[in-house]
Design a protein around this motif. Sequence first.
Motif, PDB file in Angstrom:
ATOM      1  N   ALA A  98       6.623  14.535  21.063  1.00 57.34           N
ATOM      2  CA  ALA A  98       7.721  14.196  20.300  1.00 57.34           C
ATOM      3  C   ALA A  98       8.416  14.988  19.608  1.00 57.34           C
ATOM      4  O   ALA A  98       7.836  15.861  18.745  1.00 57.34           O
ATOM      5  CB  ALA A  98       7.351  12.922  19.778  1.00 57.34           C
ATOM      6  N   TYR A  99       9.805  15.154  19.633  1.00 58.96           N
ATOM      7  CA  TYR A  99      10.834  15.869  18.630  1.00 58.96           C
ATOM      8  C   TYR A  99      11.077  15.154  17.679  1.00 58.96           C
ATOM      9  O   TYR A  99      11.532  13.841  17.613  1.00 58.96           O
ATOM     10  CB  TYR A  99      11.863  16.166  19.622  1.00 58.96           C
ATOM     11  N   THR A 100      11.373  15.667  16.706  1.00 55.71           N
ATOM     12  CA  THR A 100      12.194  15.003  15.360  1.00 55.71           C
ATOM     13  C   THR A 100      13.832  15.227  15.737  1.00 55.71           C
ATOM     14  O   THR A 100      13.855  15.976  16.994  1.00 55.71           O
ATOM     15  CB  THR A 100      11.993  16.092  14.206  1.00 55.71           C
ATOM     16  N   TYR A 101      14.397  14.500  14.932  1.00 59.66           N
ATOM     17  CA  TYR A 101      15.937  14.828  15.283  1.00 59.66           C
ATOM     18  C   TYR A 101      16.574  15.958  15.226  1.00 59.66           C
ATOM     19  O   TYR A 101      17.173  16.624  16.108  1.00 59.66           O
ATOM     20  CB  TYR A 101      16.719  13.652  14.462  1.00 59.66           C
ATOM     21  N   SER A 102      15.998  16.588  14.289  1.00 59.60           N
ATOM     22  CA  SER A 102      16.525  18.354  13.958  1.00 59.60           C
ATOM     23  C   SER A 102      16.153  18.866  15.213  1.00 59.60           C
ATOM     24  O   SER A 102      16.898  19.803  15.822  1.00 59.60           O
ATOM     25  CB  SER A 102      16.170  18.626  12.786  1.00 59.60           C
ATOM     26  N   GLU A 103      14.757  18.858  15.463  1.00 56.04           N
ATOM     27  CA  GLU A 103      14.245  19.423  16.690  1.00 56.04           C
ATOM     28  C   GLU A 103      14.969  19.037  18.142  1.00 56.04           C
ATOM     29  O   GLU A 103      15.219  20.129  19.013  1.00 56.04           O
ATOM     30  CB  GLU A 103      12.741  19.342  16.993  1.00 56.04           C
ATOM     31  N   TYR A 104      15.291  17.888  18.236  1.00 55.99           N
ATOM     32  CA  TYR A 104      16.219  17.514  19.553  1.00 55.99           C
ATOM     33  C   TYR A 104      17.519  18.019  19.477  1.00 55.99           C
ATOM     34  O   TYR A 104      17.946  18.600  20.517  1.00 55.99           O
ATOM     35  CB  TYR A 104      16.243  15.890  19.653  1.00 55.99           C
ATOM     36  N   MET A 105      18.292  18.195  18.361  1.00 58.95           N
ATOM     37  CA  MET A 105      19.490  18.569  18.349  1.00 58.95           C
ATOM     38  C   MET A 105      19.580  20.272  18.502  1.00 58.95           C
ATOM     39  O   MET A 105      20.336  20.644  19.228  1.00 58.95           O
ATOM     40  CB  MET A 105      20.256  18.480  16.976  1.00 58.95           C
TER      41      MET A 105
END
Length: 206
Positions: free
Chosen positions: A16-23
């Motif tokens: 799973a990604y954090t939001y910053s990682e997903y962005m």
Amino acid sequence: MRNVAYLFPESVRKGAYTYSEYMHLMETVVLENRTTGPKQSEALAHYTKLNLARMQRLNKTASIHESLREVVDQIDIPQTWYILTEAWCGDAAQNIPTIVAASLSNPLITVRFLLRDENPELMDAYLTNGGRSIPKLIAVDEDFNEIFTWGPRPAGAQELLREYKANPVKSYSEFSEDIQRWYIADKTQSLQNELQELLEAVAVDK
């Protein structure tokens, strides 16, 4: 509440990604002129580029209703909001920034992102009318008891899609523009109202 721990083995949680990682992932695939997932095309790469711009704009402009914020702030147990998504998905780009913004006022909420096509078993447990529609939000507590789900789009946008599928008199690209206009006019109001209703229902059921 049903327990869905079997759908979230360690391999899923670690992926799973954090939001910053997903962005950052979004930015990376745009720079590489591609998208996420096994299916690649110029069209999907183009949609991904548009989606990144939309999300970057919404990250700056998303304004959460005071009534929704109050309900979010009343959450008193740690929980994770998992969101199934892909970079090419227009509905994801329109809704994810607001979901994240709504979560930020309560440190008990953790938001994580999972790519749909890397998690077929999880996705197939949350189909919409038999389809792998995204984004799909799945909220769980620390023991992976399901708290609520939302998605893939607000009811108004879902109704537009239903009408289009029943009578597809225009191309899908033209329909996509109709959906985009709906989101612009709605200004995230429907999503926020639906999230508030879900959280209020959870609070009543305690």
